[in-house]
Scaffold this motif. Structure first.
Motif, PDB file in Angstrom:
ATOM      1  N   GLU A   1      36.187  30.316  10.017  1.00  0.00           N
ATOM      2  CA  GLU A   1      36.480  30.691  11.402  1.00  0.00           C
ATOM      3  C   GLU A   1      36.532  32.218  11.560  1.00  0.00           C
ATOM      4  O   GLU A   1      36.765  32.949  10.604  1.00  0.00           O
ATOM      5  CB  GLU A   1      37.800  30.046  11.853  1.00  0.00           C
ATOM      6  N   LYS A   2      36.372  32.656  12.784  1.00  0.00           N
ATOM      7  CA  LYS A   2      36.340  34.098  13.059  1.00  0.00           C
ATOM      8  C   LYS A   2      37.756  34.674  13.119  1.00  0.00           C
ATOM      9  O   LYS A   2      38.646  33.946  13.561  1.00  0.00           O
ATOM     10  CB  LYS A   2      35.567  34.387  14.351  1.00  0.00           C
TER      11      LYS A   2
ATOM     12  N   ALA B   1      39.435  26.640   8.592  1.00  0.00           N
ATOM     13  CA  ALA B   1      39.899  26.758   9.986  1.00  0.00           C
ATOM     14  C   ALA B   1      41.423  26.902  10.002  1.00  0.00           C
ATOM     15  O   ALA B   1      42.112  26.254  10.782  1.00  0.00           O
ATOM     16  CB  ALA B   1      39.439  25.556  10.791  1.00  0.00           C
ATOM     17  N   THR B   2      41.903  27.725   9.118  1.00  0.00           N
ATOM     18  CA  THR B   2      43.340  28.011   8.982  1.00  0.00           C
ATOM     19  C   THR B   2      43.657  29.274   9.797  1.00  0.00           C
ATOM     20  O   THR B   2      42.742  29.907  10.340  1.00  0.00           O
ATOM     21  CB  THR B   2      43.650  28.233   7.493  1.00  0.00           C
ATOM     22  N   PRO B   3      44.916  29.716   9.872  1.00  0.00           N
ATOM     23  CA  PRO B   3      45.205  30.951  10.612  1.00  0.00           C
ATOM     24  C   PRO B   3      44.480  32.174  10.012  1.00  0.00           C
ATOM     25  O   PRO B   3      44.225  32.226   8.795  1.00  0.00           O
ATOM     26  CB  PRO B   3      46.726  31.092  10.464  1.00  0.00           C
TER      27      PRO B   3
ATOM     28  N   ASP C   1      45.483  20.192   4.741  1.00  0.00           N
ATOM     29  CA  ASP C   1      46.352  20.926   5.655  1.00  0.00           C
ATOM     30  C   ASP C   1      47.729  21.010   5.002  1.00  0.00           C
ATOM     31  O   ASP C   1      48.123  20.095   4.276  1.00  0.00           O
ATOM     32  CB  ASP C   1      46.436  20.232   7.018  1.00  0.00           C
ATOM     33  N   VAL C   2      48.426  22.108   5.258  1.00  0.00           N
ATOM     34  CA  VAL C   2      49.745  22.250   4.626  1.00  0.00           C
ATOM     35  C   VAL C   2      50.837  21.546   5.445  1.00  0.00           C
ATOM     36  O   VAL C   2      51.967  21.446   4.982  1.00  0.00           O
ATOM     37  CB  VAL C   2      50.113  23.743   4.408  1.00  0.00           C
TER      38      VAL C   2
ATOM     39  N   ARG D   1      50.506  16.587  10.121  1.00  0.00           N
ATOM     40  CA  ARG D   1      49.039  16.587  10.330  1.00  0.00           C
ATOM     41  C   ARG D   1      48.362  15.728   9.267  1.00  0.00           C
ATOM     42  O   ARG D   1      47.409  14.997   9.554  1.00  0.00           O
ATOM     43  CB  ARG D   1      48.487  18.015  10.245  1.00  0.00           C
TER      44      ARG D   1
ATOM     45  N   HIS E   1      42.121  33.543   6.035  1.00  0.00           N
ATOM     46  CA  HIS E   1      40.670  33.287   5.943  1.00  0.00           C
ATOM     47  C   HIS E   1      40.031  33.885   4.697  1.00  0.00           C
ATOM     48  O   HIS E   1      39.302  33.213   3.967  1.00  0.00           O
ATOM     49  CB  HIS E   1      39.937  33.854   7.181  1.00  0.00           C
TER      50      HIS E   1
ATOM     51  N   HIS F   1      35.152  37.293  20.114  1.00  0.00           N
ATOM     52  CA  HIS F   1      34.032  36.573  20.731  1.00  0.00           C
ATOM     53  C   HIS F   1      33.069  37.544  21.415  1.00  0.00           C
ATOM     54  O   HIS F   1      31.868  37.525  21.169  1.00  0.00           O
ATOM     55  CB  HIS F   1      34.557  35.594  21.785  1.00  0.00           C
TER      56      HIS F   1
ATOM     57  N   GLY G   1      42.568  23.269   7.029  1.00  0.00           N
ATOM     58  CA  GLY G   1      43.119  23.644   8.327  1.00  0.00           C
ATOM     59  C   GLY G   1      42.542  22.737   9.396  1.00  0.00           C
ATOM     60  O   GLY G   1      41.380  22.885   9.787  1.00  0.00           O
TER      61      GLY G   1
ATOM     62  N   GLY H   1      43.987  22.021  12.665  1.00  0.00           N
ATOM     63  CA  GLY H   1      44.919  22.199  13.776  1.00  0.00           C
ATOM     64  C   GLY H   1      44.208  22.063  15.102  1.00  0.00           C
ATOM     65  O   GLY H   1      43.227  21.316  15.234  1.00  0.00           O
ATOM     66  N   GLN H   2      44.677  22.816  16.113  1.00  0.00           N
ATOM     67  CA  GLN H   2      44.146  22.710  17.477  1.00  0.00           C
ATOM     68  C   GLN H   2      42.631  22.848  17.524  1.00  0.00           C
ATOM     69  O   GLN H   2      41.945  22.072  18.159  1.00  0.00           O
ATOM     70  CB  GLN H   2      44.768  23.800  18.366  1.00  0.00           C
ATOM     71  N   TRP H   3      42.126  23.875  16.852  1.00  0.00           N
ATOM     72  CA  TRP H   3      40.687  24.123  16.865  1.00  0.00           C
ATOM     73  C   TRP H   3      39.985  23.380  15.730  1.00  0.00           C
ATOM     74  O   TRP H   3      38.905  22.803  15.898  1.00  0.00           O
ATOM     75  CB  TRP H   3      40.418  25.632  16.769  1.00  0.00           C
ATOM     76  N   GLY H   4      40.635  23.387  14.580  1.00  0.00           N
ATOM     77  CA  GLY H   4      40.037  22.769  13.397  1.00  0.00           C
ATOM     78  C   GLY H   4      39.673  21.305  13.618  1.00  0.00           C
ATOM     79  O   GLY H   4      38.693  20.809  13.054  1.00  0.00           O
TER      80      GLY H   4
HETATM   81  N1  LIG Z   1      35.710  29.676  17.496  1.00  0.00           N
HETATM   82  C1  LIG Z   1      36.594  29.456  18.443  1.00  0.00           C
HETATM   83  O1  LIG Z   1      36.264  29.372  19.627  1.00  0.00           O
HETATM   84  C2  LIG Z   1      38.048  29.306  18.091  1.00  0.00           C
HETATM   85  C3  LIG Z   1      38.952  28.824  19.025  1.00  0.00           C
HETATM   86  C4  LIG Z   1      40.278  28.681  18.638  1.00  0.00           C
HETATM   87  C5  LIG Z   1      40.668  29.047  17.364  1.00  0.00           C
HETATM   88  N2  LIG Z   1      39.752  29.521  16.482  1.00  0.00           N
HETATM   89  C6  LIG Z   1      40.125  29.914  15.111  1.00  0.00           C
HETATM   90  O2  LIG Z   1      40.399  28.734  14.350  1.00  0.00           O
HETATM   91  C7  LIG Z   1      41.422  28.988  13.417  1.00  0.00           C
HETATM   92  C8  LIG Z   1      42.509  27.942  13.571  1.00  0.00           C
HETATM   93  O3  LIG Z   1      43.030  28.011  14.873  1.00  0.00           O
HETATM   94  P1  LIG Z   1      43.890  26.805  15.473  1.00  0.00           P
HETATM   95  O4  LIG Z   1      44.035  27.096  16.912  1.00  0.00           O
HETATM   96  O5  LIG Z   1      43.305  25.486  15.059  1.00  0.00           O
HETATM   97  O6  LIG Z   1      45.284  27.059  14.732  1.00  0.00           O
HETATM   98  P2  LIG Z   1      46.411  25.988  14.427  1.00  0.00           P
HETATM   99  O7  LIG Z   1      47.632  26.768  14.071  1.00  0.00           O
HETATM  100  O8  LIG Z   1      46.485  24.944  15.481  1.00  0.00           O
HETATM  101  O9  LIG Z   1      45.886  25.270  13.098  1.00  0.00           O
HETATM  102  C9  LIG Z   1      45.854  25.871  11.822  1.00  0.00           C
HETATM  103  C10 LIG Z   1      46.069  24.758  10.792  1.00  0.00           C
HETATM  104  O10 LIG Z   1      45.911  25.324   9.500  1.00  0.00           O
HETATM  105  C11 LIG Z   1      46.946  24.798   8.658  1.00  0.00           C
HETATM  106  N3  LIG Z   1      47.111  25.716   7.530  1.00  0.00           N
HETATM  107  C12 LIG Z   1      47.744  26.917   7.503  1.00  0.00           C
HETATM  108  N4  LIG Z   1      47.618  27.496   6.276  1.00  0.00           N
HETATM  109  C13 LIG Z   1      46.884  26.625   5.519  1.00  0.00           C
HETATM  110  C14 LIG Z   1      46.427  26.647   4.182  1.00  0.00           C
HETATM  111  N5  LIG Z   1      46.661  27.676   3.380  1.00  0.00           N
HETATM  112  N6  LIG Z   1      45.704  25.585   3.735  1.00  0.00           N
HETATM  113  C15 LIG Z   1      45.458  24.514   4.532  1.00  0.00           C
HETATM  114  N7  LIG Z   1      45.883  24.447   5.825  1.00  0.00           N
HETATM  115  C16 LIG Z   1      46.567  25.483   6.309  1.00  0.00           C
HETATM  116  C17 LIG Z   1      48.143  24.657   9.560  1.00  0.00           C
HETATM  117  O11 LIG Z   1      49.094  23.737   9.060  1.00  0.00           O
HETATM  118  C18 LIG Z   1      47.483  24.168  10.862  1.00  0.00           C
HETATM  119  O12 LIG Z   1      47.396  22.756  10.893  1.00  0.00           O
HETATM  120  C19 LIG Z   1      41.908  30.409  13.681  1.00  0.00           C
HETATM  121  O13 LIG Z   1      41.269  31.252  12.776  1.00  0.00           O
HETATM  122  C20 LIG Z   1      41.406  30.740  15.067  1.00  0.00           C
HETATM  123  O14 LIG Z   1      41.079  32.102  15.212  1.00  0.00           O
HETATM  124  C21 LIG Z   1      38.453  29.626  16.821  1.00  0.00           C
END
Ligand SMILES: NC(=O)c1ccc[n+]([C@@H]2O[C@H](COP(=O)([O-])OP(=O)(O)OC[C@H]3O[C@@H](n4cnc5c(N)ncnc54)[C@H](O)[C@@H]3O)[C@@H](O)[C@H]2O)c1
Length: 325
Positions: free
Chosen positions: A90-91, A67-69, A31-32, A36, A73, A167, A8, A10-13
């Motif tokens: 991730e949380k 760091a997937t949805p 990543d799926v 990406r 987790h 958080h 994963g 993505g935005q946070w990952g």
């Molecule tokens: N700690 C923090 O402050 C914080 C902040 C934002 C998000 N997060 C957490 O981070 C995680 C990801 O959030 P995000 O904003 O990056 O989401 P996002 O949707 O931008 O990214 C998720 C990524 O995971 C990929 N994905 C989905 N299923 C998958 C799988 N089975 N195997 C591999 N890749 C897979 C998706 O294609 C995507 O690129 C969430 O759990 C969110 O709660 C934490």
């Protein structure tokens, strides 16, 4: 050197991947999303880039970052632990207490680190709040509360409790260091049916301390604040402040002998100690790598994470009970 693989990105990952690339050895990313994957091949030319999670579970990987949805987790963390990998997830790492318990047991059995990504716990300002509580500088802690409000991103798949509350809950439980005895939540879905935009939570601890949280993306104020009310002093962590992240108020009620038992209020100095501005995510990643290297309790963070997941589950049940009534 710890060989890290991440699922994963993505935005946070991508922030996690950047940190592990700079700190350690990012040997594989998964990543799926095909688009990406293409970006990842360019960004990390030396890493294995794959859409297949199982390709992260090979002998040349020591630790897996998830760091997937949120709904994925538990399953991915479980598979990584079963393969004997240390896991930073991730949380929240799971959506049910029973699932989180299973992850903690599995990590214990396999001798692996399991660490939830509770980012705020690594914030130097939150560390300062913990120090103030533990050192007794505030006197006995009476009540703690969190405000996380904004006219912010309106979610359709998770309510304000799950989206915003994790958080603050992790910080409040870290500061009080007790498992709550009673938890209540009230909320309302104004915009999307079944998705509460505004949630109020109340927690009562065995010691008699109380906590509450106001969570909302339907609010005129942008607030990210944790307040601790002690018997002698009060402290506030305000993540919206650039410089004064922590403020200590030397004010409290008191019963001087001269007033024959009547309460008066004392107000003294208000000051803000200097807080290092190190990136909390960098500190979180470094903490994980230290745990993997054998420093510190490998499961402490996971056990604390279990208390957070249990509390979330009970607050959600309370929210639903009130809505159904
Ligand atoms: N700690 C923090 O402050 C914080 C902040 C934002 C998000 N997060 C957490 O981070 C995680 C990801 O959030 P995000 O904003 O990056 O989401 P996002 O949707 O931008 O990214 C998720 C990524 O995971 C990929 N994905 C989905 N299923 C998958 C799988 N089975 N195997 C591999 N890749 C897979 C998706 O294609 C995507 O690129 C969430 O759990 C969110 O709660 C934490």
């Amino acid at each position: 050197m710890t060989r890290v693989a991440q699922a994963g990105v993505g935005q946070w990952g991508k922030n996690l991947a950047r940190n592990f690339d700079e700190l350690g050895e990012l040997v594989a990313v998964c990543d799926v999303d095909e688009v990406r994957l293409e970006e990842l091949r360019k960004r990390y030319p030396l890493a294995r880039v794959t859409p297949d999670f199982d390709e992260l579970l090979t002998d040349d990987v020591d630790a897996v970052v998830v760091a997937t949805p949120v709904p994925t987790h538990y399953e991915l963390a479980r598979r990584a632990l079963e393969a004997g990998k240390h896991v930073l997830v991730e949380k929240p790492p799971a959506m049910r207490g029973a699932e989180m318990e299973e992850l903690v047991e599995l990590a214990e059995e396999r001798g692996c680190v399991l660490m939830p990504g509770h980012l705020l716990l690594y914030h130097p300002g939150v560390q300062m709040m913990k120090e103030l509580v533990v050192s007794g500088a505030l006197g006995d802690v009476l009540c703690v509360y969190g405000n996380r409000q904004n006219l912010g991103t309106i979610r359709t798949n998770e309510n304000a409790l799950w989206s915003l509350g994790v958080h603050d809950l992790s910080v409040l439980l870290y500061l009080v260091d007790e498992e709550p005895a009673e938890l209540w939540a009230h909320g309302h879905a104004f915009l999307n049916p079944g998705v509460e935009d505004v949630v109020f939570c109340y927690l009562l601890f065995p010691s008699g301390k109380i906590a509450h949280m106001h969570l909302s993306w339907l609010d005129p104020h942008k607030i990210r604040r944790i307040t601790v009310v002690g018997r002698d002093k009060m402290a506030v962590f305000d993540d919206m402040e650039l410089e004064r992240k922590v403020t200590i108020y030397d004010k409290a009620p008191e019963q001087p002998t001269t007033t024959y038992g009547e309460w008066r209020t004392r107000t003294g100095d208000i000051y803000s100690p200097k807080i290092p501005n190190t990136e909390p995510l960098r500190l979180e990643c470094q903490h994980f790598l230290r745990l993997v290297a054998g420093e510190g309790d490998p499961l402490r963070a996971a056990r604390d994470g279990l208390v957070v997941v249990r509390a979330l589950e009970q607050l959600q049940a309370s929210l639903e009970a009130v809505t159904a009534a």
